[in-house]
Write a protein that holds these residues in place. Structure first.
Motif, PDB file in Angstrom:
ATOM      1  N   LYS A  46       0.700  -1.202  -0.071  1.00 55.82           N
ATOM      2  CA  LYS A  46       0.144   0.029  -0.085  1.00 55.82           C
ATOM      3  C   LYS A  46       0.466   1.267   0.139  1.00 55.82           C
ATOM      4  CE  LYS A  46      -3.871  -1.860   1.599  1.00 55.82           C
ATOM      5  NZ  LYS A  46      -4.719  -3.131   0.948  1.00 55.82           N
ATOM      6  N   ASP A  47       1.970   1.169   0.279  1.00 58.92           N
ATOM      7  CA  ASP A  47       3.013   2.401   0.680  1.00 58.92           C
ATOM      8  C   ASP A  47       4.168   2.096   0.320  1.00 58.92           C
ATOM      9  OD1 ASP A  47       4.281   4.995   1.696  1.00 58.92           O
ATOM     10  OD2 ASP A  47       4.682   4.024   3.599  1.00 58.92           O
ATOM     11  N   LEU A  48       4.224   2.477  -1.633  1.00 60.79           N
ATOM     12  CA  LEU A  48       5.884   2.265  -1.944  1.00 60.79           C
ATOM     13  C   LEU A  48       6.944   3.330  -1.116  1.00 60.79           C
ATOM     14  CD1 LEU A  48       6.464   0.182  -4.122  1.00 60.79           C
ATOM     15  CD2 LEU A  48       6.465   1.940  -6.180  1.00 60.79           C
ATOM     16  N   THR A  49       7.178   3.762  -0.343  1.00 59.12           N
ATOM     17  CA  THR A  49       8.129   4.501  -0.031  1.00 59.12           C
ATOM     18  C   THR A  49       9.308   4.187   0.849  1.00 59.12           C
ATOM     19  OG1 THR A  49       6.331   6.622   0.363  1.00 59.12           O
ATOM     20  CG2 THR A  49       9.021   6.782   2.060  1.00 59.12           C
ATOM     21  N   PRO A  50       8.823   2.912   1.283  1.00 55.51           N
ATOM     22  CA  PRO A  50       9.516   1.904   1.998  1.00 55.51           C
ATOM     23  C   PRO A  50      10.931   1.053   1.602  1.00 55.51           C
ATOM     24  CG  PRO A  50       8.058   1.962   2.593  1.00 55.51           C
ATOM     25  CD  PRO A  50       7.737   2.871   2.098  1.00 55.51           C
ATOM     26  N   ILE A  51      10.008   1.151   0.015  1.00 58.79           N
ATOM     27  CA  ILE A  51      10.834   0.043  -0.519  1.00 58.79           C
ATOM     28  C   ILE A  51      11.281   0.393  -2.111  1.00 58.79           C
ATOM     29  CG2 ILE A  51      10.157  -1.469  -2.762  1.00 58.79           C
ATOM     30  CD1 ILE A  51       7.866  -1.932  -1.468  1.00 58.79           C
ATOM     31  N   VAL A  52      11.372   1.971  -2.071  1.00 60.24           N
ATOM     32  CA  VAL A  52      11.729   2.157  -2.734  1.00 60.24           C
ATOM     33  C   VAL A  52      13.396   3.164  -2.526  1.00 60.24           C
ATOM     34  CG1 VAL A  52      12.291   4.775  -4.384  1.00 60.24           C
ATOM     35  CG2 VAL A  52       9.742   3.792  -4.156  1.00 60.24           C
ATOM     36  N   THR A  53      13.346   3.454  -1.087  1.00 59.67           N
ATOM     37  CA  THR A  53      14.433   3.670  -0.550  1.00 59.67           C
ATOM     38  C   THR A  53      15.131   2.997  -0.448  1.00 59.67           C
ATOM     39  OG1 THR A  53      12.944   5.496   0.952  1.00 59.67           O
ATOM     40  CG2 THR A  53      15.101   5.440   2.077  1.00 59.67           C
ATOM     41  N   GLU A  54      14.983   1.571   0.016  1.00 56.75           N
ATOM     42  CA  GLU A  54      15.891   0.721  -0.161  1.00 56.75           C
ATOM     43  C   GLU A  54      16.449  -0.034  -1.710  1.00 56.75           C
ATOM     44  OE1 GLU A  54      15.392  -4.118   0.251  1.00 56.75           O
ATOM     45  OE2 GLU A  54      14.049  -2.803   1.593  1.00 56.75           O
ATOM     46  N   VAL A  55      15.802   0.578  -2.445  1.00 57.33           N
ATOM     47  CA  VAL A  55      16.061   0.089  -4.019  1.00 57.33           C
ATOM     48  C   VAL A  55      17.307   1.142  -4.405  1.00 57.33           C
ATOM     49  CG1 VAL A  55      15.065   0.253  -6.306  1.00 57.33           C
ATOM     50  CG2 VAL A  55      13.907  -1.343  -4.742  1.00 57.33           C
ATOM     51  N   VAL A  73      -0.428   2.144 -10.423  1.00 53.99           N
ATOM     52  CA  VAL A  73      -0.848   3.574  -9.969  1.00 53.99           C
ATOM     53  C   VAL A  73      -0.330   2.322  -8.453  1.00 53.99           C
ATOM     54  CG1 VAL A  73      -2.376   4.173  -8.589  1.00 53.99           C
ATOM     55  CG2 VAL A  73      -2.960   3.880 -10.862  1.00 53.99           C
ATOM     56  N   TYR A  74       0.756   4.045  -7.905  1.00 63.88           N
ATOM     57  CA  TYR A  74       1.791   3.418  -6.639  1.00 63.88           C
ATOM     58  C   TYR A  74       1.665   4.726  -5.826  1.00 63.88           C
ATOM     59  CZ  TYR A  74       3.274   0.212 -10.165  1.00 63.88           C
ATOM     60  OH  TYR A  74       3.948  -0.559 -10.845  1.00 63.88           O
ATOM     61  N   HIS A  75       1.194   4.335  -4.255  1.00 69.22           N
ATOM     62  CA  HIS A  75       0.939   4.854  -3.692  1.00 69.22           C
ATOM     63  C   HIS A  75       2.299   4.910  -2.714  1.00 69.22           C
ATOM     64  CE1 HIS A  75      -3.642   5.585  -4.409  1.00 69.22           C
ATOM     65  NE2 HIS A  75      -3.988   4.900  -4.773  1.00 69.22           N
ATOM     66  N   PHE A  76       2.505   6.993  -2.410  1.00 72.71           N
ATOM     67  CA  PHE A  76       3.846   7.052  -1.681  1.00 72.71           C
ATOM     68  C   PHE A  76       3.231   7.692  -0.387  1.00 72.71           C
ATOM     69  CE2 PHE A  76       4.872   6.592  -5.441  1.00 72.71           C
ATOM     70  CZ  PHE A  76       6.221   5.796  -5.768  1.00 72.71           C
ATOM     71  N   TYR A  77       3.525   7.283   1.371  1.00 74.48           N
ATOM     72  CA  TYR A  77       2.782   8.150   2.272  1.00 74.48           C
ATOM     73  C   TYR A  77       4.498   8.628   2.909  1.00 74.48           C
ATOM     74  CZ  TYR A  77      -1.633   5.715   2.097  1.00 74.48           C
ATOM     75  OH  TYR A  77      -3.059   5.770   1.677  1.00 74.48           O
ATOM     76  N   PRO A  78       4.179   9.651   4.008  1.00 76.27           N
ATOM     77  CA  PRO A  78       5.458  10.657   3.878  1.00 76.27           C
ATOM     78  C   PRO A  78       5.625   9.066   5.495  1.00 76.27           C
ATOM     79  CG  PRO A  78       3.622  11.639   5.075  1.00 76.27           C
ATOM     80  CD  PRO A  78       3.086  10.347   4.317  1.00 76.27           C
ATOM     81  N   THR A  79       4.685   8.169   6.055  1.00 80.84           N
ATOM     82  CA  THR A  79       4.986   7.360   7.835  1.00 80.84           C
ATOM     83  C   THR A  79       6.713   6.991   7.764  1.00 80.84           C
ATOM     84  OG1 THR A  79       3.023   7.510   7.460  1.00 80.84           O
ATOM     85  CG2 THR A  79       4.708   5.870   8.863  1.00 80.84           C
ATOM     86  N   CYS A 181      -7.117  21.830   4.813  1.00 80.38           N
ATOM     87  CA  CYS A 181      -6.446  20.836   5.614  1.00 80.38           C
ATOM     88  C   CYS A 181      -5.753  19.804   4.298  1.00 80.38           C
ATOM     89  CB  CYS A 181      -7.229  20.129   6.995  1.00 80.38           C
ATOM     90  SG  CYS A 181      -8.462  21.236   7.994  1.00 80.38           S
ATOM     91  N   ILE A 182      -4.819  19.481   4.926  1.00 85.22           N
ATOM     92  CA  ILE A 182      -4.011  18.366   3.869  1.00 85.22           C
ATOM     93  C   ILE A 182      -4.201  16.577   4.405  1.00 85.22           C
ATOM     94  CG2 ILE A 182      -3.018  19.721   3.193  1.00 85.22           C
ATOM     95  CD1 ILE A 182      -0.310  19.093   4.292  1.00 85.22           C
ATOM     96  N   GLU A 183      -3.679  15.926   3.889  1.00 80.35           N
ATOM     97  CA  GLU A 183      -3.953  14.560   4.265  1.00 80.35           C
ATOM     98  C   GLU A 183      -2.585  14.551   5.758  1.00 80.35           C
ATOM     99  OE1 GLU A 183      -4.498  10.057   2.677  1.00 80.35           O
ATOM    100  OE2 GLU A 183      -3.589  12.226   1.554  1.00 80.35           O
ATOM    101  N   TYR A 184      -3.291  13.765   6.399  1.00 78.74           N
ATOM    102  CA  TYR A 184      -1.979  12.959   8.019  1.00 78.74           C
ATOM    103  C   TYR A 184      -2.469  11.979   8.683  1.00 78.74           C
ATOM    104  CZ  TYR A 184      -6.031  15.096  10.798  1.00 78.74           C
ATOM    105  OH  TYR A 184      -6.832  15.176  11.317  1.00 78.74           O
ATOM    106  N   GLU A 185      -1.541  11.236   8.822  1.00 80.66           N
ATOM    107  CA  GLU A 185      -1.952  10.486   9.597  1.00 80.66           C
ATOM    108  C   GLU A 185      -2.444  10.087  10.866  1.00 80.66           C
ATOM    109  OE1 GLU A 185       0.938   6.634  11.608  1.00 80.66           O
ATOM    110  OE2 GLU A 185       2.071   8.482  10.966  1.00 80.66           O
ATOM    111  N   ASN A 186      -4.296   9.110  10.807  1.00 80.84           N
ATOM    112  CA  ASN A 186      -5.105   9.504  11.840  1.00 80.84           C
ATOM    113  C   ASN A 186      -4.704   8.530  12.690  1.00 80.84           C
ATOM    114  OD1 ASN A 186      -6.825  10.956  12.938  1.00 80.84           O
ATOM    115  ND2 ASN A 186      -8.494  10.024  11.631  1.00 80.84           N
TER     116      ASN A 186
END
Length: 631
Positions: A46-55, A73-79, A181-186
């Motif tokens: 669901k969150d490609l961010t940590p995978i991209v960082t590792e790659v 379609v790929y999603h990236f979260y800041p978490t 308001c922008i999207e944030y981790e709820n």
């Protein structure tokens, strides 16, 4: 295991020995040149961010040349994103989490395979720093929730000078003020305590800078500055019912029913997340990229060399239901060098300019001795800007005239004291009279510019802002902008942008109904370095040729030029339209002030009545201005 290096002369026996060693004992590994993202993820990601960082880390360690995405379609979260403290010129400084941190790379291509990259919350998609030969291609950038508020005008009250909007984006009302308001981790903690610090974290931003959009044209409404603007005070509001807000307007006119109220938030708190940030890098290619939204500029590049954008589009997503793409400039280049090339690209519906290229003047704070001065940044968006390094060349100019006060100076030392004050030491003796507030410009970092076959439309503000002494070519573009299609300027006022031009060619472009926004001095092509007086005819810009362009326009102001030495306006056609009522009714087509060596010839004007006449010209405090064969 220790590594042993054996050096043998490459005789025939040596070659045979090496061949036998390779065949019988040593297994050679071919270098990996391509990484396919399909090998690192599954359908449940669901969150490609940590995978991209590792790659990316793997790619750097193994000198990988390409990273390829299968179409999707790929999603990236800041978490789980890495964060960096970013001092970004003309944007807001601070900690930024990054989805694609491209730091210290050499020779890497990221091919998105025509994929959609969708980002969530406060995250910067791409950071390219200290890298060379980087190529990005074949993907789109968008955010799930935009960095702005949109609402349709559903009611007006002339007596109270108020209007009601039906809001389609996340918001809140508190203490009589409206926030987007922008999207944030709820998380559970956020649900209970998050309201205490969301504003401080720029999750909910006060409504401030705003504009009215016309849903029929999908552009800023005609004469929008009469009913909206980049104000620096808060709007008073009242929530009528959930989703409907009453705004008490400080402007002289109310927006019409069904128009769209749009606000990107409070001044100095609304340029949070550019789409692509480039700094201290070289030889970059960005191709076949659609940027549908960004919470600041689409692309911001600083102290970088040789950047090419080809089919790089900042535009609305088809059937996306929004009115604005990037909330600031589509592209922006500060203290770059080499060549900036932008071709075959579309820039539309931004909240600011399409392309801005310039340096930055720093202001003299104090003269310390015969070799040292302290400078200070003034605009908050220029705090901690890396202005110069040892060995680079600078010059000091007068704060009122922008004329050089010194010859070229070589930087011997640069000593940063804090985010605003830096001490410069020069190799040379400063003999000239330097005043507090004079400007210092970096002459080392100045690029040439080629802009061709691009389309700019439906944005707030201007098309191309160009300030560099290297060669500029602007050809075969279509511009339909709210303010000037092209502006050439420098100033020691608000933005402190530097770079007197010396060689500009503007040819074969079409300008269509520009300057429909109203407010202040406007012209389709505006050349206006901000100098105090033109009475002594000291020029600033040089060598500008404007030829064989077509101006389709409802208004009179076509070209306004001040403080130019060597201006040619030739072979242009002005075609009057009736798209909007005239704003600059009294202005002449060509307005020349404080200039010399000006030639205006072979231009034609075609008014609505069908009778071809001469373009009108006004001239003030200018020398050697000639006009001929205009009809």
């Amino acid at each position: 295991m220790a590594r042993i290096n054996i050096h043998l002369p490459l005789t025939k026996p040596t070659i045979l020995i090496l061949s036998l060693i390779t065949f019988f004992g040593c297994e050679q590994q071919s270098p990996i040149t391509i990484l396919n993202m399909e090998d690192f993820m599954d359908s449940n990601v669901k969150d490609l961010t940590p995978i991209v960082t590792e790659v990316l880390e793997k790619a750097k360690d193994q000198n990988v040349e390409r990273i390829v995405f299968p179409k999707g379609v790929y999603h990236f979260y800041p978490t789980y994103a890495r964060d960096f403290y970013c001092t970004i010129s003309n944007n807001d400084n601070g900690k930024r989490r990054v989805a694609f941190p491209l730091l210290d790379f050499s020779g890497i291509e990221i091919d998105g395979g025509d994929s959609e990259f969708i980002f969530h919350g406060r995250i910067v998609p791409f950071l390219i720093k200290n890298s060379t030969q980087v190529s990005l291609k074949n993907f789109s950038i968008d955010w799930k929730v935009p960095f702005a508020l949109e609402g349709e005008v559903v009611a007006r009250n002339e007596e109270k000078n108020s209007f009601d909007i039906s809001i389609s984006t996340p918001y809140k009302v508190a203490d009589g003020h409206l926030y987007h308001c922008i999207e944030y981790e709820n998380s559970e903690y956020e649900k209970e305590f998050g309201h205490k610090f969301r504003r401080a974290q720029s999750v909910c931003n006060l409504i401030g800078q705003n504009i009215i959009w016309d849903p029929k044209t999908m552009a800023p409404i005609f004469n929008s500055e009469a009913m909206s603007g980049l104000l620096y005070k808060l709007l008073s509001v009242e929530e009528i019912k959930p989703g409907v807000i009453r705004i008490f307007s400080p402007y002289p006119e109310l927006p019409p029913i069904s128009s769209i109220f749009y606000s990107k938030g409070e001044y100095l708190a609304n340029r949070l997340c550019p789409g692509i940030r480039v700094t201290e890098s070289k030889d970059l290619q960005l191709q076949n990229i659609d940027l549908y939204h960004a919470g600041a500029m689409g692309l911001i590049a600083e102290r970088s060399e040789n950047i090419t954008l080809d089919n790089f589009n900042v535009k609305l997503k088809p059937e996306g239901g929004r009115f604005v793409s990037s909330t600031a400039d589509a592209t922006h280049f500060v203290h770059c060098k080499g060549e900036i090339v932008i071709r075959n690209s579309t820039f539309e519906n931004m909240m600011d300019d399409a392309v801005n290229v310039h340096g930055i003047y720093m202001r003299v704070k104090k003269v310390l001795d015969e070799h040292r001065i302290a400078f200070e940044t003034n605009h908050p968006h220029q705090n901690d800007l890396l202005f110069g390094k040892k060995g680079e060349t600078v010059r000091i100019v007068g704060k009122h005239t922008l004329q050089p006060k010194t010859e070229k100076l070589s930087l011997k030392n640069v000593n940063r004291l804090n985010e605003r004050v830096v001490i410069l030491t020069f190799e040379e003796h400063i003999k000239e009279t330097i005043e507090i507030g004079d400007g210092i410009e970096n002459l080392t970092w100045t690029p040439s510019v080629l802009l061709e076959n691009n389309s700019i439309k439906n944005n707030r503000a201007r098309g191309f802002l160009l300030s560099t002494p290297k060669k500029i070519v602007v050809r075969n573009n279509h511009l339909a902008t709210q303010k000037a299609g092209i502006r050439i300027t420098s100033d020691l006022k608000l933005w402190n942008e530097s770079g007197a031009v010396t060689d500009v060619l503007i040819e074969n472009n079409t300008f269509e109904d520009c300057v429909f926004g109203g407010g202040g001095k406007q012209s389709v092509i505006l050349i206006d370095p901000e100098i105090h007086s033109s009475s002594d005819c000291k020029t600033f810009e040089k060598g500008i040729v404007i030829r064989n362009n077509t101006f389709k326009t409802f208004d009179n102001a076509i070209i306004s030029a001040s403080f130019v030495d060597g201006l040619e306006i030739a072979g242009n056609t002005i075609i009057e339209t009736d798209t909007y009522p005239k704003i600059a009714k009294q202005q002449q087509h060509f307005k020349i002030e404080g200039s010399k060596n000006v030639t205006i010839q072979d231009n034609q004007y075609r008014p609505l009545n069908g009778y071809q006449t001469k373009p009108t010209i006004t001239e003030k405090n200018s020398i050697n201005t000639t006009s001929s064969s205009n009809h």
